[in-house]
Design an enzyme around this catalytic site. Structure first.
Site, PDB file in Angstrom:
ATOM      1  N   CYS A 298     114.341  33.994 -10.736  1.00 40.55           N
ATOM      2  CA  CYS A 298     114.394  34.925  -9.637  1.00 40.55           C
ATOM      3  C   CYS A 298     115.439  34.220  -8.757  1.00 40.55           C
ATOM      4  O   CYS A 298     116.071  34.980  -7.620  1.00 40.55           O
ATOM      5  CB  CYS A 298     113.458  35.439  -9.036  1.00 40.55           C
ATOM      6  SG  CYS A 298     112.193  36.599  -9.951  1.00 40.55           S
TER       7      CYS A 298
ATOM      8  N   HIS B 156     115.117  37.946  -1.868  1.00 41.22           N
ATOM      9  CA  HIS B 156     114.978  38.389  -3.374  1.00 41.22           C
ATOM     10  C   HIS B 156     113.968  39.682  -3.144  1.00 41.22           C
ATOM     11  O   HIS B 156     112.752  39.448  -2.536  1.00 41.22           O
ATOM     12  CB  HIS B 156     114.330  37.106  -3.967  1.00 41.22           C
ATOM     13  CG  HIS B 156     113.771  37.725  -5.306  1.00 41.22           C
ATOM     14  ND1 HIS B 156     114.553  38.373  -6.187  1.00 41.22           N
ATOM     15  CD2 HIS B 156     112.339  37.412  -5.712  1.00 41.22           C
ATOM     16  CE1 HIS B 156     113.381  38.557  -7.321  1.00 41.22           C
ATOM     17  NE2 HIS B 156     112.392  37.894  -7.162  1.00 41.22           N
TER      18      HIS B 156
ATOM     19  N   ASN C  99     111.702  44.542  -8.965  1.00 41.55           N
ATOM     20  CA  ASN C  99     112.105  43.359  -8.753  1.00 41.55           C
ATOM     21  C   ASN C  99     113.083  43.096 -10.014  1.00 41.55           C
ATOM     22  O   ASN C  99     112.678  43.148 -11.138  1.00 41.55           O
ATOM     23  CB  ASN C  99     110.805  42.211  -8.973  1.00 41.55           C
ATOM     24  CG  ASN C  99     111.117  40.874  -9.036  1.00 41.55           C
ATOM     25  OD1 ASN C  99     112.412  40.219  -9.365  1.00 41.55           O
ATOM     26  ND2 ASN C  99     110.246  39.922  -8.884  1.00 41.55           N
TER      27      ASN C  99
HETATM   28  O1  UT7 Z   1     110.067  37.402  -8.760  1.00 42.52           O
HETATM   29  C1  UT7 Z   1     109.534  36.291  -8.605  1.00 42.52           C
HETATM   30  C2  UT7 Z   1     108.372  35.963  -7.560  1.00 42.52           C
HETATM   31  N1  UT7 Z   1     107.322  37.025  -7.880  1.00 42.52           N
HETATM   32  C3  UT7 Z   1     106.807  37.583  -6.732  1.00 42.52           C
HETATM   33  O2  UT7 Z   1     106.991  37.192  -5.603  1.00 42.52           O
HETATM   34  C4  UT7 Z   1     105.460  38.164  -6.738  1.00 42.52           C
HETATM   35  C5  UT7 Z   1     104.357  37.852  -6.318  1.00 42.52           C
HETATM   36  N2  UT7 Z   1     103.253  38.473  -6.362  1.00 42.52           N
HETATM   37  C6  UT7 Z   1     102.897  39.808  -5.791  1.00 42.52           C
HETATM   38  O3  UT7 Z   1     103.980  40.380  -5.421  1.00 42.52           O
HETATM   39  C7  UT7 Z   1     101.534  40.263  -5.883  1.00 42.52           C
HETATM   40  O4  UT7 Z   1     100.967  39.239  -5.864  1.00 42.52           O
HETATM   41  C8  UT7 Z   1     101.273  41.362  -6.943  1.00 42.52           C
HETATM   42  C9  UT7 Z   1     101.986  42.529  -6.668  1.00 42.52           C
HETATM   43  C10 UT7 Z   1     101.657  40.900  -8.267  1.00 42.52           C
HETATM   44  C11 UT7 Z   1      99.754  41.610  -6.939  1.00 42.52           C
HETATM   45  O5  UT7 Z   1      99.426  42.280  -5.633  1.00 42.52           O
HETATM   46  P1  UT7 Z   1      98.190  41.428  -4.999  1.00 42.52           P
HETATM   47  O6  UT7 Z   1      97.922  42.098  -3.579  1.00 42.52           O
HETATM   48  O7  UT7 Z   1      98.360  40.070  -4.925  1.00 42.52           O
HETATM   49  O8  UT7 Z   1      96.979  41.899  -6.004  1.00 42.52           O
HETATM   50  P2  UT7 Z   1      95.955  41.047  -6.784  1.00 42.52           P
HETATM   51  O9  UT7 Z   1      96.793  40.132  -7.954  1.00 42.52           O
HETATM   52  O10 UT7 Z   1      94.985  40.285  -5.722  1.00 42.52           O
HETATM   53  O11 UT7 Z   1      95.048  41.883  -7.539  1.00 42.52           O
HETATM   54  C12 UT7 Z   1      94.471  42.901  -6.577  1.00 42.52           C
HETATM   55  C13 UT7 Z   1      93.534  44.013  -7.567  1.00 42.52           C
HETATM   56  C14 UT7 Z   1      92.765  43.133  -8.787  1.00 42.52           C
HETATM   57  O12 UT7 Z   1      91.921  43.928  -9.043  1.00 42.52           O
HETATM   58  P3  UT7 Z   1      90.322  43.412  -8.707  1.00 42.52           P
HETATM   59  O13 UT7 Z   1      90.401  41.842  -9.306  1.00 42.52           O
HETATM   60  O14 UT7 Z   1      90.416  43.073  -7.314  1.00 42.52           O
HETATM   61  O15 UT7 Z   1      89.350  44.408  -9.111  1.00 42.52           O
HETATM   62  C15 UT7 Z   1      94.087  43.398 -10.018  1.00 42.52           C
HETATM   63  O16 UT7 Z   1      93.412  43.707 -11.439  1.00 42.52           O
HETATM   64  O17 UT7 Z   1      94.500  44.849  -8.175  1.00 42.52           O
HETATM   65  C16 UT7 Z   1      94.501  44.866  -9.430  1.00 42.52           C
HETATM   66  N3  UT7 Z   1      95.664  45.177 -10.131  1.00 42.52           N
HETATM   67  C17 UT7 Z   1      96.223  46.464 -10.253  1.00 42.52           C
HETATM   68  N4  UT7 Z   1      95.557  47.788  -9.834  1.00 42.52           N
HETATM   69  C18 UT7 Z   1      96.320  48.629 -10.214  1.00 42.52           C
HETATM   70  C19 UT7 Z   1      96.987  44.446 -10.499  1.00 42.52           C
HETATM   71  N5  UT7 Z   1      97.803  45.222 -10.835  1.00 42.52           N
HETATM   72  C20 UT7 Z   1      97.459  46.399 -10.821  1.00 42.52           C
HETATM   73  C21 UT7 Z   1      98.236  47.773 -11.036  1.00 42.52           C
HETATM   74  N6  UT7 Z   1      97.378  48.769 -10.722  1.00 42.52           N
HETATM   75  N7  UT7 Z   1      99.399  47.702 -11.558  1.00 42.52           N
END
Ligand code: UT7
Length: 339
Positions: free
Chosen positions: A117, A260, A290
């Protein structure tokens, strides 16, 4: 010795026509529009259809950038092509020579940059260095991706985030060092200790594709979202601050922060960390998701087209990606029309 100044003189972008809404993803994945918009800010993204490769998007964006710069595609248009991508048409050869050839640019040097990225900022720095060193007068710099080809169809986290697209700029040796469009400051960095946070495990020499090896699931893009989130905020903030310090700019002198487009919460946190009001952060991820190496030129094209970016505006670009890699670039906005 006088250092050759480098200016941005053209900007083009291209999105494949197929728009994928959050609702469409909810039909086949365990997710909701509410989760996707509240956690990421993304409402829709574009995905290339079957048979469409990164090089195809790059050719479209490249063609438009040349047009924006007032250059006819041909052997005299530019003397360098640098293409940033995570999703090349083939593992070998690079995609840039094919793009240069399809644009009719003649036997120019052309190469790919793999910084995920952050790729577009790495490409911008590389092309700018060619010009400063006198190796090129004009360069076409492209960021192009088809992430839809490397996503695990069953992975709800990555499917909702990533989109396809391409953006390109033309850089040129500038006659003076006080006109609009000049690249003014740069910072790049990496930390390979974080290599596993964003990776496609298979397909390279580390995990070889030999007959009988079960690599199928390992050919997909994987990301440790939470750790990447924290790293992205910290690295983009630090790198941006380094460039502001280089130039002696205060945060309130930045007209537009073009980060980004990974996640609206990341962009807001970076703006906050730098002391830049969030309304001065360019956002187009709600419509494109993204797009990795294509993210910054697509955001620039969006902001230029909607009239936000005007000639003379002070612009700060910053990116973070797999590698880990990151960077920031400052420029003043040129008097151009994005195509
Ligand atoms: O491009 C290179 C750089 N990339 C980035 O900068 C991405 C950086 N990361 C992010 O943007 C975020 O971490 C994400 C959008 C990927 C995830 O958001 P988050 O608020 O960090 O969520 P999380 O990974 O802590 O997940 C929270 C919950 C989990 O469930 P439990 O364990 O709390 O039951 C996940 O399984 O959300 C769940 N989850 C989803 N739920 C519904 C993960 N993806 C989804 C989804 N729909 N698509």
């Amino acid at each position: 010795m006088h250092k050759q100044a480098v200016a941005l003189v053209g900007l083009g972008s291209y999105l494949p026509p197929q728009r994928i809404t959050n609702e469409a993803l909810c039909e086949r994945l365990d997710t909701t529009d509410e989760w996707i918009t509240s956690r990421t800010g993304i409402r829709s993204r574009h995905w290339a259809g079957p048979g469409v490769a990164t090089g195809d998007l790059a050719v479209e964006a490249g063609h438009r950038a040349l047009k924006s710069a007032g250059l006819a595609a041909g052997p005299d248009a530019v003397d360098l092509v640098v293409l940033a991508t995570t999703t090349p048409d083939h593992p070998c050869p690079a995609t840039a020579p094919d793009v240069a050839s399809r644009l009719g640019l003649g036997p120019v040097p052309a190469y790919d940059i793999a910084a995920v990225c952050s790729g577009f900022l790495y490409a911008l720095a590389a092309a700018s260095a060619h010009i400063t060193a006198g190796l090129a007068r004009r360069a076409l710099v492209i960021g192009a991706e088809t992430y839809s080809t490397i996503l695990d169809p069953a992975d709800r986290t990555t499917n909702v985030i990533f989109g396809d697209g391409a953006g390109a700029v033309v850089l040129s040796a500038a006659p003076g060092d006080d006109e609009d469009g000049l690249l003014l400051g740069m910072d790049l960095g990496s930390d390979g200790a974080g290599r596993d946070l964003i990776t496609i495990p298979a397909g390279g020499s580390r995990q070889r594709a030999t007959p009988g090896t079960a690599v199928d699931d390992d050919r997909y893009f994987t990301m440790h979202g939470k750790q990447v989130f924290t790293q992205a905020v910290n690295r983009m903030t630090e790198s941006s601050q380094t460039v502001l310090d280089q130039l002696g700019w205060e945060a309130d002198q930045v007209d537009w922060l073009v980060g980004h487009q990974a996640n609206v919460r990341i962009l807001n946190a970076v703006a906050r960390g730098l002391g830049i009001p969030p309304e001065r952060a360019v956002i187009n991820l709600d419509r494109v998701g993204n797009t990795s190496a294509a993210s910054i030129p697509l955001a620039l094209a969006d902001a230029a087209s909607n009239g936000s970016l005007v000639s003379g505006a002070r612009v700060l670009l910053t990116a973070f990606g797999g590698g880990l890699t990151w960077g920031a670039v400052a420029l003043t906005w040129p008097d151009i029309t994005a195509v």
